[in-house]
Design an enzyme around this catalytic site. Structure first.
Site, PDB file in Angstrom:
ATOM      1  N   GLN A  61       2.414  -5.989  -2.813  1.00 49.37           N
ATOM      2  CA  GLN A  61       2.852  -5.999  -1.413  1.00 49.37           C
ATOM      3  C   GLN A  61       4.163  -5.204  -1.287  1.00 49.37           C
ATOM      4  O   GLN A  61       4.417  -4.347  -2.111  1.00 49.37           O
ATOM      5  CB  GLN A  61       3.005  -7.439  -0.889  1.00 49.37           C
TER       6      GLN A  61
ATOM      7  N   ASP B  90       0.811  -1.223   0.000  1.00 53.00           N
ATOM      8  CA  ASP B  90       0.000   0.000   0.000  1.00 53.00           C
ATOM      9  C   ASP B  90       0.841   1.269   0.000  1.00 53.00           C
ATOM     10  O   ASP B  90       0.462   2.276   0.593  1.00 53.00           O
ATOM     11  CB  ASP B  90      -0.984  -0.005   1.191  1.00 53.00           C
TER      12      ASP B  90
ATOM     13  N   LYS C  91       1.995   2.034  -5.199  1.00 56.33           N
ATOM     14  CA  LYS C  91       2.628   1.521  -6.427  1.00 56.33           C
ATOM     15  C   LYS C  91       1.702   1.627  -7.629  1.00 56.33           C
ATOM     16  O   LYS C  91       2.137   1.932  -8.736  1.00 56.33           O
ATOM     17  CB  LYS C  91       3.034   0.045  -6.262  1.00 56.33           C
TER      18      LYS C  91
ATOM     19  N   GLY D  28      -4.235  -5.097  -3.890  1.00 56.87           N
ATOM     20  CA  GLY D  28      -5.280  -4.144  -4.270  1.00 56.87           C
ATOM     21  C   GLY D  28      -4.590  -2.893  -4.758  1.00 56.87           C
ATOM     22  O   GLY D  28      -4.024  -2.155  -3.968  1.00 56.87           O
ATOM     23  N   HIS D  29      -4.587  -2.674  -6.059  1.00 57.23           N
ATOM     24  CA  HIS D  29      -3.870  -1.528  -6.619  1.00 57.23           C
ATOM     25  C   HIS D  29      -4.873  -0.520  -7.151  1.00 57.23           C
ATOM     26  O   HIS D  29      -5.662  -0.816  -8.026  1.00 57.23           O
ATOM     27  CB  HIS D  29      -2.928  -1.996  -7.742  1.00 57.23           C
TER      28      HIS D  29
HETATM   29  P1  IMP Z   1      -1.957 -13.004   2.401  1.00 48.92           P
HETATM   30  O1  IMP Z   1      -1.004 -12.456   1.393  1.00 48.92           O
HETATM   31  O2  IMP Z   1      -3.401 -12.817   2.035  1.00 48.92           O
HETATM   32  O3  IMP Z   1      -1.635 -14.416   2.796  1.00 48.92           O
HETATM   33  O4  IMP Z   1      -1.776 -12.147   3.764  1.00 48.92           O
HETATM   34  C1  IMP Z   1      -0.573 -12.163   4.513  1.00 48.92           C
HETATM   35  C2  IMP Z   1      -0.261 -10.775   5.043  1.00 48.92           C
HETATM   36  O5  IMP Z   1       0.084  -9.920   3.964  1.00 48.92           O
HETATM   37  C3  IMP Z   1      -1.426 -10.093   5.755  1.00 48.92           C
HETATM   38  O6  IMP Z   1      -0.900  -9.273   6.778  1.00 48.92           O
HETATM   39  C4  IMP Z   1      -2.031  -9.236   4.663  1.00 48.92           C
HETATM   40  O7  IMP Z   1      -2.753  -8.144   5.185  1.00 48.92           O
HETATM   41  C5  IMP Z   1      -0.776  -8.782   3.950  1.00 48.92           C
HETATM   42  N1  IMP Z   1      -1.013  -8.416   2.546  1.00 48.92           N
HETATM   43  C6  IMP Z   1      -1.203  -9.237   1.493  1.00 48.92           C
HETATM   44  N2  IMP Z   1      -1.379  -8.550   0.363  1.00 48.92           N
HETATM   45  C7  IMP Z   1      -1.278  -7.251   0.693  1.00 48.92           C
HETATM   46  C8  IMP Z   1      -1.334  -6.040  -0.057  1.00 48.92           C
HETATM   47  O8  IMP Z   1      -1.492  -6.013  -1.277  1.00 48.92           O
HETATM   48  N3  IMP Z   1      -1.195  -4.874   0.654  1.00 48.92           N
HETATM   49  C9  IMP Z   1      -0.972  -4.862   1.992  1.00 48.92           C
HETATM   50  N4  IMP Z   1      -0.900  -5.976   2.732  1.00 48.92           N
HETATM   51  C10 IMP Z   1      -1.046  -7.154   2.088  1.00 48.92           C
HETATM   52 MG    MG Z   2      -2.798  -2.131  -1.794  1.00 50.53          MG
END
Ligand code: IMP
Ligand code: MG
Length: 405
Positions: free
Chosen positions: A209, A13, A16, A40-41
Site C-alpha cells: 500500500q 500501486d 514498488k 498486489g505486487h
Molecule cells: P483493505 O486494505 O482491503 O481493507 O482496503 C482498504 C482500502 O485500501 C481500499 O481503498 C483498498 O482499495 C485499499 N488498498 C488495500 N490494499 C491496497 C493495495 O495494495 N494497493 C492499492 N490499494 C489498496
Molecule cells: Mg498493487
C-alpha cells in the site's frame, strides 16, 4: 551495505514490486512487513508476469523471503504463492510465528462490514485483512504459532462471530490445510534479521500500500488497516528503529487510487480512462479500474516527511511520455487560501482544489543509460520541488527498463 526500506508514497500501486525485485539481488533477505493479501505486487521478468499478494515480490530474485509478525497471513494465499516460487526459484520462506492469521471468518466479516456501511463503503479488497487486525486487537485472532499448538482454543473467536451470524463456515478443513502449509515455514523473523545483520549481511523491507493509506496518518477512514510507513517496520519486524536503514520512497509520476475516499487531483473520466488504458491501471488484486489523477506534490511532500525518505524511485515515466500537456499539482487552495501543507488539509480534502503547473511534454525516447533531455528536465524539477534525490527511474514493466542516476 545498510538495510533498505522501500515504501509507497501515494495510495499504493506506485510500482514498488518492480523496484523491490530490481534491488533485491544485493540483499540477503527481503521482508514483507505490513498488510496481507490485500496487496498486489506485479513483477515482470523476461516477459513472464507474476503477481504476489503475500510473499515479497523479490520472490524471483532473493534467497530468503520473510513475512514479519505485523503481517496478516492468509494460509491459502501463502500456499499458492509458495507453490509458484517452488516452481520458479529456490528461495526459503520464513513466516514469523507471531504473525496474525486470516481465516474464512474474517473474509466473511470484511464483506459484512462493507455492506453495513452502505453508501459510505470503503471499497476494501475483501481479503479479511482489516477484520484480522481487529481480532488481533481484541486478542481473539489466532497467531501462526497457535495453529501449530495442540491446545489452542478457537472457541472464543467462534463465539464472537456467532453474535454476527448463526451460519458460520466450519473451520476444520481450513485448520488442517493451514497447518500443512505453515508447518515447515514457521520461525522467528526478528531473530533471523538480527543474525543476518550481525554477520554483516543486509536486508530489504518491502512495504505494501502507500503512505496515504496508513491507518493513522492516511486519509482515514478511507485507509487500510495497518501501518504503511517506515515507522511500522521496526514494530512489525521486531527490530530496533535504527535498523530500518535507508528509506527509499516509490512514487508513480501520476496518481492512482483504488477504493473510495478523497482524491484532490482526480481527473474526469475522459482523461482518466486514457491514462488508465495506457498505464494498465487495473487493481492487481481485485481487477477494479483504478481512479486516476495528476501527480500531487502536496501529498508527496507529506509522505516523504512521514517516512523519512532520503531518496526516490519514480515509476511509469514511459506512460507519462504518451500524455500530452500533463500537469502537476504544486499547492492546494482551501477556503480561498493557498497552502502546501497536507497535514492542515487532511480533514478537508474533499474541499481543496489543486493548483497546477503544466502542461508538460516529455519525449518518449529511452536509450540505455540516458534519459531524454525533456525527461531529465522533468526529473530535475521533481527533485527540486521535493527536496529529494531521484536515484531510480522506471520506464517499463521489465526489470531491465530502469535507469540508475
Ligand atoms: P483493505 O486494505 O482491503 O481493507 O482496503 C482498504 C482500502 O485500501 C481500499 O481503498 C483498498 O482499495 C485499499 N488498498 C488495500 N490494499 C491496497 C493495495 O495494495 N494497493 C492499492 N490499494 C489498496
Ligand atoms: Mg498493487
Amino acid at each position: 551495505l545498510e538495510n533498505l526500506s522501500v515504501v509507497g508514497l501515494q495510495w499504493g500501486d506506485e510500482g514498488k514490486g518492480k523496484i523491490v525485485d530490481y534491488l533485491a539481488e544485493d540483499y540477503e533477505a527481503v521482508v514483507r512487513f505490513n498488510g496481507g493479501s490485500n496487496a498486489g505486487h506485479t513483477v515482470v521478468v523476461g516477459g513472464d508476469k507474476y503477481v504476489f499478494h503475500l510473499l515479497p515480490s523479490a520472490a524471483l530474485n532473493s534467497r530468503k523471503l520473510m513475512i514479519a509478525a505485523g503481517v496478516a497471513v492468509d494460509p491459502q494465499v501463502l500456499s499458492e504463492e509458495v507453490e509458484t516460487i517452488r516452481r520458479i526459484g529456490s528461495n526459503t520462506v520464513l513466516v514469523d510465528r507471531r504473525a496474525t492469521l486470516v481465516s474464512p471468518l474474517e473474509k466473511m466479516l470484511d464483506a459484512l462490514l462493507e455492506d453495513m456501511r452502505g453508501g459510505s463503503a470503503l471499497g476494501t479488497t475483501k481479503r479479511g485483512v482489516g477484520p484480522a487486525y481487529a481480532m488481533r486487537a481484541l486478542r481473539l485472532a489466532p497467531r501462526v504459532s497457535d495453529l501449530l499448538s495442540d491446545d489452542f482454543d478457537l472457541s472464543p473467536l467462534r463465539n464472537f462471530y456467532s453474535i454476527l451470524s448463526d451460519d458460520l463456515p466450519d473451520l476444520g478443513r481450513w485448520l488442517d490445510e493451514s497447518r500443512s502449509v505453515l508447518g515447515n515455514l514457521v520461525g522467528d523473523v526478528s531473530q533471523e534479521l538480527e543474525a543476518i545483520n550481525d554477520a554483516g549481511g543486509s536486508v530489504l523491507f518491502e512495504g505494501s500500500q502507500g503512505a496515504l493509506l496508513d491507518l493513522l496518518h492516511g486519509t482515514y477512514p478511507f485507509v487500510t488497516s495497518s501501518g504503511t510507513t517506515s515507522g511500522y517496520i521496526p514494530m512489525s519486524a521486531g527490530i530496533p528503529p535504527g535498523r530500518v536503514g535507508r528509506v527509499l520512497g516509490v512514487m508513480k509520476c501520476y496518481t492512482t487510487r483504488v477504493g473510495s475516499g478523497p482524491f484532490p487531483t482526480e481527473l474526469g473520466e475522459d482523461k482518466a480512462s486514457e491514462i488508465r488504458e495506457k498505464g494498465r491501471e487495473f487493481g492487481a488484486t481485485t481487477g477494479r479500474p483504478r481512479r486516476v489523477g495528476w501527480l500531487d506534490l502536496v501529498s508527496l511532500s507529506y509522505a516523504i516527511r512521514l517516512n523519512g525518505v532520503k531518496e526516490l524511485a519514480v515509476s511509469k515515466l514511459d506512460i507519462l511520455t504518451r500524455i500530452k500537456e500533463f500537469r502537476v499539482c504544486e499547492a492546494y487552495s482551501l477556503d480561498g487560501e493557498q497552502t502546501e501543507d497536507f497535514s492542515r488539509c487532511i480533514g478537508s480534502l474533499d474541499r481543496v482544489s489543486p493548483i497546477y503547473s503544466g502542461g508538460w511534454n516529455v519525449e518518449p525516447e529511452f536509450r540505455p543509460g540516458a534519459l531524454s533531455s525533456s525527461a531529465r528536465k522533468f526529473v530535475e524539477f521533481l527533485e527540486e520541488r521535493l527536496h529529494t534525490d531521484i536515484t531510480l527511474v522506471s520506464y517499463g514493466e521489465d526489470r531491465s527498463m530502469t535507469y540508475e542516476r
